[in-house]
Design an enzyme around this catalytic site. Sequence first.
Site, PDB file in Angstrom:
ATOM      1  N   PRO A  82      90.538  99.416  39.127  1.00  9.61           N
ATOM      2  CA  PRO A  82      90.588  98.991  37.703  1.00  9.61           C
ATOM      3  C   PRO A  82      91.398  99.099  36.972  1.00  9.61           C
ATOM      4  O   PRO A  82      92.280 100.765  37.262  1.00  9.61           O
ATOM      5  CB  PRO A  82      89.176 100.171  37.660  1.00  9.61           C
ATOM      6  CG  PRO A  82      88.745  99.895  39.097  1.00  9.61           C
ATOM      7  CD  PRO A  82      89.810 100.654  39.738  1.00  9.61           C
ATOM      8  N   CYS A  83      92.554  97.842  36.587  1.00  7.80           N
ATOM      9  CA  CYS A  83      93.508  98.446  35.735  1.00  7.80           C
ATOM     10  C   CYS A  83      93.638  99.537  33.795  1.00  7.80           C
ATOM     11  O   CYS A  83      94.682  99.774  33.775  1.00  7.80           O
ATOM     12  CB  CYS A  83      94.376  97.146  35.735  1.00  7.80           C
ATOM     13  SG  CYS A  83      92.101  95.946  34.450  1.00  7.80           S
TER      14      CYS A  83
END
Length: 377
Positions: A82-83
């Site tokens: 996840p960024c």
Amino acid sequence: MKVFDLFCGTGGFSKGFEDIKEANFEVVFGIDMLSTSVETFKLNHKNAVGLSKDIRTVRRNEVEAMTGIKRGELDVLVGGPPCQGFSSLRPFRSTNDDDPRNTLFEEYASFVNYFRPKVFILENVVGLATHKKGQTLEIMQECFHSLGYETEWKLLNAAHFGVPQKRERFVMIGVEKGGEIKFPRPSHTYNGSTIGFKDKTKLLEPDENDINLAPAISTMDAIGDLPPILSGESAIKYLKSPLNQYQKERRKDHNDLSLHVATKHSEKMLEIIRHSGKNINCIPKHLITSGFSSCYSRLDANEPSVTITVNFVHPASNRCIHPVLNRALTPREGARIQSFDDDFKFFGSRTQITKQIGNAVPPLLGKAIANAISTIL
């Protein structure tokens, strides 16, 4: 060939690997925080261990014990950390500890270092390419190089690979030093606007001179065979035969139609929808108070869909109104646009399933990448 899927969600990405029968990929492990997504993953990867946990709490040797896969025995590691974690990314400190302060990217890299896969694929949002003016990406690549891997990355548009959606993704492929890196070759053309990135060598685009490429799959190419239900209605049977190859491949020999349930819109929303067009400016000002340009907007029938989001059954949040009917997309239509086969099993409530579909990597994009990986291996 054994595959691990980190941050797996529904397992759409790794499903693309298993869909290449001649390559004989087997997904053996998946992990994600969301338990409903992991249940979906397990329904579609019968032989895999599915773990619903924070990856920072799981030791690598526990995964080795669960799967029987030892260091050097893993063929492919896939996943998209996840960024949110990128903003705190710093030079890689340690590769083999289970420090709960590690970023999610560091966890991914730690799996690479522990299991030493022959190939890894890191998939993410296109914004990763320009995050902190490229510094984040530099840190990531330096990390993998320090672990003995060579890397290359590209920006891909799913519409170029047979997905009826202009979904743009960042894809990095890593191989052990001395290995060859191959990316998939586009199979479809699409002439609409795409990623604006100054280094054009990083855009994986079709060869303009290749006359064998098919035109991109449009929204109605993807969903035109599904029963034309109205707001609040549902259907559990197909009413007509597939109209094209894409629909035929998604349906296979499946007879029962699932998830084709339309949101019941209020009278006010139905009035807004009746006015809807390409963007919010088509809506009379007295009907709405605010919204992004893509809100309350209708999809083009003859173009690939815009990127499906987790709220594609609610027109107030994004562009998701059916090309010809006065309602938002159904979960089944969203799944078709994401290239899920109709027999793919989803676990959870309609709301949970809609989020799973919106968050997924399209299986057909996974399949295109898997084809390239199979030639490396």
